[in-house]
Design an enzyme around this catalytic site. Sequence first.
Site, PDB file in Angstrom:
ATOM      1  N   HIS A   9       0.862  -1.188   0.000  1.00 22.07           N
ATOM      2  CA  HIS A   9       0.000   0.000   0.000  1.00 22.07           C
ATOM      3  C   HIS A   9       0.890   1.226   0.000  1.00 22.07           C
ATOM      4  CE1 HIS A   9      -2.970   2.962   0.837  1.00 22.07           C
ATOM      5  NE2 HIS A   9      -2.655   3.113   2.104  1.00 22.07           N
TER       6      HIS A   9
ATOM      7  N   HIS B 105      -8.555   7.062  -1.076  1.00 20.81           N
ATOM      8  CA  HIS B 105      -7.530   6.545  -0.162  1.00 20.81           C
ATOM      9  C   HIS B 105      -6.195   6.411  -0.877  1.00 20.81           C
ATOM     10  CE1 HIS B 105      -6.404   3.249   3.027  1.00 20.81           C
ATOM     11  NE2 HIS B 105      -5.480   4.178   2.884  1.00 20.81           N
TER      12      HIS B 105
ATOM     13  N   HIS C 246       0.890   5.775  -0.900  1.00 23.95           N
ATOM     14  CA  HIS C 246       0.120   6.980  -1.190  1.00 23.95           C
ATOM     15  C   HIS C 246       0.817   7.730  -2.320  1.00 23.95           C
ATOM     16  CE1 HIS C 246      -1.686   7.064   3.168  1.00 23.95           C
ATOM     17  NE2 HIS C 246      -2.189   6.111   2.421  1.00 23.95           N
TER      18      HIS C 246
END
Length: 217
Positions: free
Chosen positions: A96, A161, A98
């Site tokens: 994950h 997200h 960003h």
Amino acid sequence: MSATAELRRTVADLHRELTKYELVIWTAGNVSARVPGHDLMVIKPSGVSYDELGPDAMVVTDLYGNLVEGEFAPSSDTAAHAYVYRHMPDVNGVVHTHSPYATAWAARGEPIPCVLTMIADEFGGEIPVGPFALIGDDSIGQGIVETLRNSRSKAVLMRNHGPFTVGPTAKSAVKSAVMLEDVARTVHFALQLGKASAIDQQDVDRLYERYQNVYGQ
């Protein structure tokens, strides 16, 4: 060296790839790996600086997010990673980030269209958007699984997200995260100039087959 000790080193090393390719800032993002032959995974601890992420900082949890080994609390995304491992047995690595361009597409809730051969090669078609879900339980994991079950993509843009990538190894999932950010940026640039043409499905299929099964050594 035990299987978990070796994976802790591997996962620690892979976190440095996230900073190298500028996919994360501060303590955001995480890499995890399934422990072969066990219902366990190795993941980054919560809120620890990337500069401090050596093998000893990594934590081991079961596939419900319960701490098994380690001195720190697991990542806040642990439940999501664990859900993916429970429901996608071929996945052995989850990442994950960003990363800014991929996250911008997630903020728009817009899939990245398959307008580049690199997208066809690595992701087998458009990069899909997953549902909005709050952090803290396995809701994000459910969204990842629901979205990727019907897609060849190794990446999903979780709405509002950011991106998650999966793979047969943690290293391959990191590679997909790096490639995802690259194509997200390039397609963004292309759309500033005008329309981008989608690749025909039959050519997408050929590109994907070649890259996945023929390309490389």
